[in-house]
Design a protein around this motif. Structure first.
Motif, PDB file in Angstrom:
ATOM      1  N   MET A  13       0.786  -1.228   0.000  1.00 56.03           N
ATOM      2  CA  MET A  13       0.000   0.000   0.000  1.00 56.03           C
ATOM      3  C   MET A  13       0.820   1.281   0.000  1.00 56.03           C
ATOM      4  O   MET A  13       0.288   2.346  -0.293  1.00 56.03           O
ATOM      5  CB  MET A  13      -0.921   0.016   1.231  1.00 56.03           C
ATOM      6  CG  MET A  13      -1.950  -1.092   1.261  1.00 56.03           C
ATOM      7  SD  MET A  13      -3.074  -1.093  -0.168  1.00 56.03           S
ATOM      8  CE  MET A  13      -4.010   0.400   0.128  1.00 56.03           C
ATOM      9  N   TRP A  16       0.755   3.454  -3.055  1.00 59.44           N
ATOM     10  CA  TRP A  16      -0.522   4.108  -3.314  1.00 59.44           C
ATOM     11  C   TRP A  16      -0.774   5.233  -2.309  1.00 59.44           C
ATOM     12  O   TRP A  16      -1.345   6.261  -2.673  1.00 59.44           O
ATOM     13  CB  TRP A  16      -1.654   3.090  -3.257  1.00 59.44           C
ATOM     14  CG  TRP A  16      -1.336   1.808  -3.966  1.00 59.44           C
ATOM     15  CD1 TRP A  16      -1.482   0.540  -3.484  1.00 59.44           C
ATOM     16  CD2 TRP A  16      -0.811   1.655  -5.290  1.00 59.44           C
ATOM     17  NE1 TRP A  16      -1.082  -0.383  -4.413  1.00 59.44           N
ATOM     18  CE2 TRP A  16      -0.661   0.275  -5.539  1.00 59.44           C
ATOM     19  CE3 TRP A  16      -0.441   2.554  -6.298  1.00 59.44           C
ATOM     20  CZ2 TRP A  16      -0.172  -0.240  -6.729  1.00 59.44           C
ATOM     21  CZ3 TRP A  16       0.059   2.046  -7.492  1.00 59.44           C
ATOM     22  CH2 TRP A  16       0.187   0.670  -7.704  1.00 59.44           C
ATOM     23  N   TRP A 134      -9.408   5.167   3.091  1.00 62.21           N
ATOM     24  CA  TRP A 134      -9.878   4.512   1.868  1.00 62.21           C
ATOM     25  C   TRP A 134     -11.379   4.257   1.953  1.00 62.21           C
ATOM     26  O   TRP A 134     -11.904   3.905   3.015  1.00 62.21           O
ATOM     27  CB  TRP A 134      -9.175   3.173   1.654  1.00 62.21           C
ATOM     28  CG  TRP A 134      -7.724   3.231   1.335  1.00 62.21           C
ATOM     29  CD1 TRP A 134      -6.702   2.631   2.029  1.00 62.21           C
ATOM     30  CD2 TRP A 134      -7.100   3.880   0.215  1.00 62.21           C
ATOM     31  NE1 TRP A 134      -5.501   2.885   1.426  1.00 62.21           N
ATOM     32  CE2 TRP A 134      -5.710   3.646   0.313  1.00 62.21           C
ATOM     33  CE3 TRP A 134      -7.587   4.650  -0.845  1.00 62.21           C
ATOM     34  CZ2 TRP A 134      -4.797   4.142  -0.623  1.00 62.21           C
ATOM     35  CZ3 TRP A 134      -6.678   5.149  -1.763  1.00 62.21           C
ATOM     36  CH2 TRP A 134      -5.310   4.892  -1.656  1.00 62.21           C
ATOM     37  N   MET A 197      -4.177   2.950  -9.240  1.00 59.71           N
ATOM     38  CA  MET A 197      -3.281   1.887  -8.814  1.00 59.71           C
ATOM     39  C   MET A 197      -2.802   1.159 -10.066  1.00 59.71           C
ATOM     40  O   MET A 197      -3.588   0.490 -10.737  1.00 59.71           O
ATOM     41  CB  MET A 197      -3.994   0.914  -7.874  1.00 59.71           C
ATOM     42  CG  MET A 197      -4.296   1.473  -6.505  1.00 59.71           C
ATOM     43  SD  MET A 197      -5.022   0.200  -5.436  1.00 59.71           S
ATOM     44  CE  MET A 197      -4.946   1.020  -3.837  1.00 59.71           C
ATOM     45  N   TYR A 205       0.019  -7.430  -8.891  1.00 59.48           N
ATOM     46  CA  TYR A 205      -1.270  -7.206  -8.231  1.00 59.48           C
ATOM     47  C   TYR A 205      -1.439  -8.136  -7.035  1.00 59.48           C
ATOM     48  O   TYR A 205      -1.842  -7.706  -5.941  1.00 59.48           O
ATOM     49  CB  TYR A 205      -2.403  -7.423  -9.236  1.00 59.48           C
ATOM     50  CG  TYR A 205      -3.749  -7.660  -8.585  1.00 59.48           C
ATOM     51  CD1 TYR A 205      -4.561  -6.589  -8.215  1.00 59.48           C
ATOM     52  CD2 TYR A 205      -4.197  -8.963  -8.321  1.00 59.48           C
ATOM     53  CE1 TYR A 205      -5.789  -6.810  -7.603  1.00 59.48           C
ATOM     54  CE2 TYR A 205      -5.418  -9.181  -7.713  1.00 59.48           C
ATOM     55  CZ  TYR A 205      -6.211  -8.110  -7.354  1.00 59.48           C
ATOM     56  OH  TYR A 205      -7.407  -8.337  -6.743  1.00 59.48           O
ATOM     57  N   SER A 208       0.660  -7.247  -4.001  1.00 60.58           N
ATOM     58  CA  SER A 208       0.101  -6.090  -3.323  1.00 60.58           C
ATOM     59  C   SER A 208      -1.140  -6.476  -2.531  1.00 60.58           C
ATOM     60  O   SER A 208      -1.320  -6.062  -1.377  1.00 60.58           O
ATOM     61  CB  SER A 208      -0.241  -4.998  -4.345  1.00 60.58           C
ATOM     62  OG  SER A 208      -0.770  -3.855  -3.716  1.00 60.58           O
ATOM     63  N   SER A 249      -4.549  -0.581 -14.716  1.00 63.34           N
ATOM     64  CA  SER A 249      -4.661   0.611 -13.892  1.00 63.34           C
ATOM     65  C   SER A 249      -6.063   0.645 -13.298  1.00 63.34           C
ATOM     66  O   SER A 249      -7.045   0.772 -14.020  1.00 63.34           O
ATOM     67  CB  SER A 249      -4.399   1.869 -14.730  1.00 63.34           C
ATOM     68  OG  SER A 249      -4.466   3.028 -13.935  1.00 63.34           O
ATOM     69  N   ALA A 252      -8.761   3.863  -7.288  1.00 62.47           N
ATOM     70  CA  ALA A 252      -8.968   3.760  -5.845  1.00 62.47           C
ATOM     71  C   ALA A 252      -9.395   5.127  -5.337  1.00 62.47           C
ATOM     72  O   ALA A 252      -8.868   6.151  -5.768  1.00 62.47           O
ATOM     73  CB  ALA A 252      -7.690   3.320  -5.144  1.00 62.47           C
TER      74      ALA A 252
END
Length: 263
Positions: A13, A16, A134, A197, A205, A208, A249, A252
């Motif tokens: 994270m 991001w 978030w 993201m 992916y 993460s 892509s 978020a």
């Protein structure tokens, strides 16, 4: 080499939260001088972004987990100070800061109202208090791909996981507006911030995803091999979207709130 807790967070994270930090600071529009505290600073995404944006300000990052507060972060900017401490009992005198911020913390606390009170206590009258979190249920696509697959394939256990991840105290901007208002703050504003993201491929992916939330990682690791394979395969199909593996892509979004300490 074993990854440290800071390494795991950065992979999952940190990249991001660094993107989010820039938009968050634009929203807060803090004074360009004085002192700012980043409560629950983690690996320092917001701390460093603030230090670079306000080079003449004193930027203090505080977190309960000392492993996040690395020497590398300390050396990133001359105006950064890092301290281990609890957000519910900030080790600073009243009116110590001009601005208090918190990024990606409040929805993981047992008593966010108390922490907001602490942020207000250490902030001078007329100073700004701001936070972002978030939007888990509606704004984290990369987590939703996995949770929907888990809910379908793992039945009750998968649905329980989805509910646990999405079950946070404050789910929309109105909730945060009310929290700030109940805390006695004035001139309150809220917004939704969006970032992208970007993943190199599905493996990027997946790495993460597995570091993003302890509940997700624990759930996946305790599944028997066949079910774990099916869940990962379904998530992969959702990621691929009918195309070959490669860059994706995903959007978020985070909710943000800002208010002023009464004079």
């Amino acid at each position: 080499m074993n990854n440290t807790i800071a390494d795991t967070y950065e992979i999952a994270m940190g990249r991001w939260s660094r993107r989010l930090s820039r938009s968050f600071l634009d929203f807060v529009a803090a004074p360009s001088c004085g002192a700012m505290i980043d409560v629950g600073c983690g690996t320092g995404s917001l701390t460093l972004a603030a230090a670079n944006r306000y080079p003449d300000a004193r930027i203090v990052g505080i977190d309960l987990i000392p492993d996040y507060l690395t020497d590398t972060l300390r050396q990133e900017a001359a105006n950064i100070e890092l301290k281990t401490g609890d957000a519910s009992s900030l080790p600073f005198d009243d009116d110590s800061f001009d601005t208090a911020c918190s990024q990606l913390l409040l929805n993981d606390l047992d008593d966010p109202a108390h922490v907001l009170g602490e942020m207000s206590r250490v902030t001078k009258p007329g100073g700004k208090i701001a936070a972002s979190v978030w939007d888990r249920s509606g704004g984290l696509t990369f987590i939703r791909l996995f949770l929907d697959a888990a809910a379908i394939l793992a039945g009750i256990e998968g649905e329980k996981l989805r509910q646990e991840v999405f079950d946070v105290p404050h789910k929309n901007e109105e909730d945060f507006y009310d929290l700030w208002a109940d805390g006695g703050l004035q001139d309150i504003k809220t917004t939704t911030l969006a970032i992208r993201m970007d993943f190199i491929d599905f493996d990027d992916y997946w790495q993460s995803l597995m570091g993003a939330h302890s509940l997700i990682r624990a759930f996946f690791n305790r599944q028997h091999a066949e079910l774990a394979h099916d869940i990962q395969h379904a998530t992969r199909l959702a990621y691929l979207g009918g195309k070959t593996d490669g860059r994706r892509s995903l959007v978020a979004s985070a909710m943000a709130v800002c208010g002023t300490v009464p004079a």
